[in-house]
Design an enzyme around this catalytic site. Structure first.
Site: not given
Ligand code: OAD
Length: 255
Positions: A102, A120, A128, A131, A193, A195, A219, A221, A237
């Site tokens: 993602q 993503h 653009c 075009c 990693g 959520s 993760n 959490e 991770a």
């Molecule tokens: P999030 O920011 O929602 O979640 C990050 C996750 O990583 C959380 O569950 C944390 O507990 C975990 N985390 C943090 N540090 C870590 C580490 N060192 N090792 C392992 N885990 C760790 O990010 P995403 O799930 O990627 O979308 O979010 C999904 C989408 O929401 C993104 O791609 C973006 C956002 O809005 C778009 O931009 C379309």
């Protein structure tokens, strides 16, 4: 202490032919790129609707592209961490391996992962909206810097936007189809990693599970996925993945 002390999981790792991995912002946190949710998450401080939506871009393109330029600088100054590098090695252990991300930071590719799907988009690409012409970063920055109002416009007059998926937008169809196929046919699915809240990416591990895959989650959490997984490895991770690679390699070599 060994991570994999569950006989069922060892068997699965020994025999797996198809492995799919889903990564989220957490894997790049140790490279210094902020996550979206959780402690210090970007969306705790800034509004996604004001920065990561087409309406925001249409209303205030200069602000949105400047925000993306700042994020791009953070990403350019970052390097892949041991978590990204361990996934490059894990890819080599299995006949079929798909890394679905993602993240828009390109760090998996910079680390050397091959079969990667970007759900993503990628922050380094711009196009653009009228075009469809693509612009590399140098061209794009030059256009912003020389435009009187810092709004990037193509020669055809259309606005130029980053090639990232914004809130309310569809994911790239090809990427999504490939990701669903990889999840469906996987024997082993590893979520790292993320959520596990943003659909459709969040559906992938559930789909894999419905089709018989065994799930592993890494993760710091617990997430909505955790109750379903065979093994939950809690921690960063960058620490867990190298250890997982080591143990997987031992299991595969002993097979
Ligand atoms: P999030 O920011 O929602 O979640 C990050 C996750 O990583 C959380 O569950 C944390 O507990 C975990 N985390 C943090 N540090 C870590 C580490 N060192 N090792 C392992 N885990 C760790 O990010 P995403 O799930 O990627 O979308 O979010 C999904 C989408 O929401 C993104 O791609 C973006 C956002 O809005 C778009 O931009 C379309």
């Amino acid at each position: 202490m060994a991570l994999i002390n569950n006989a069922h999981l060892r068997d699965k790792i020994r025999n797996a032919q198809n492995v799919a991995v889903l990564t989220g912002a957490g894997i790049s946190a140790e490279s210094g790129i902020p996550t979206f949710r959780g402690e210090n998450g970007i969306w705790n401080k800034l509004s996604p609707q004001e920065l990561a939506s087409f309406e925001a871009f249409y209303r205030n393109a200069a602000m949105v592209v400047e925000w993306y330029r700042q994020r791009r600088q953070i990403i350019n100054n970052a390097s892949p961490n041991p978590g990204h590098r361990a996934l490059v090695e894990i890819e080599k252990l299995f006949p079929h391996f798909t890394l679905i991300t993602q993240n828009i930071d390109g760090l998996h590719q910079r680390a050397g992962s091959h079969n990667t799907i970007e759900l993503h988009g990628n922050i380094m690409e711009n196009y653009c909206i009228r075009c469809g012409r693509h612009f590399n970063i140098t061209e794009f920055d030059h256009i912003i810097d020389t435009s009187f109002d810092h709004v990037p416009r193509c020669d055809c007059g259309g606005l130029i936007r980053p090639n990232v998926v914004w809130f309310g937008e569809m994911l790239p169809q090809d990427a999504l189809e490939h990701a669903f196929q990889a999840a469906e046919k996987s024997d082993l699915f590893i979520s790292v990693g993320t959520s596990a809240q943003v659909r459709p990416a969040a559906d992938l591990p559930f789909l894999a599970h419905e089709n018989g895959a065994m799930l592993i989650e890494i993760n710091t959490e617990l997430t909505p996925l955790t109750p379903l997984v065979e093994a939950f490895f809690q921690g960063p991770a960058g620490i867990i993945l190298p250890q997982l690679h080591q143990e997987m390699q031992e299991i595969r070599q002993a097979a």
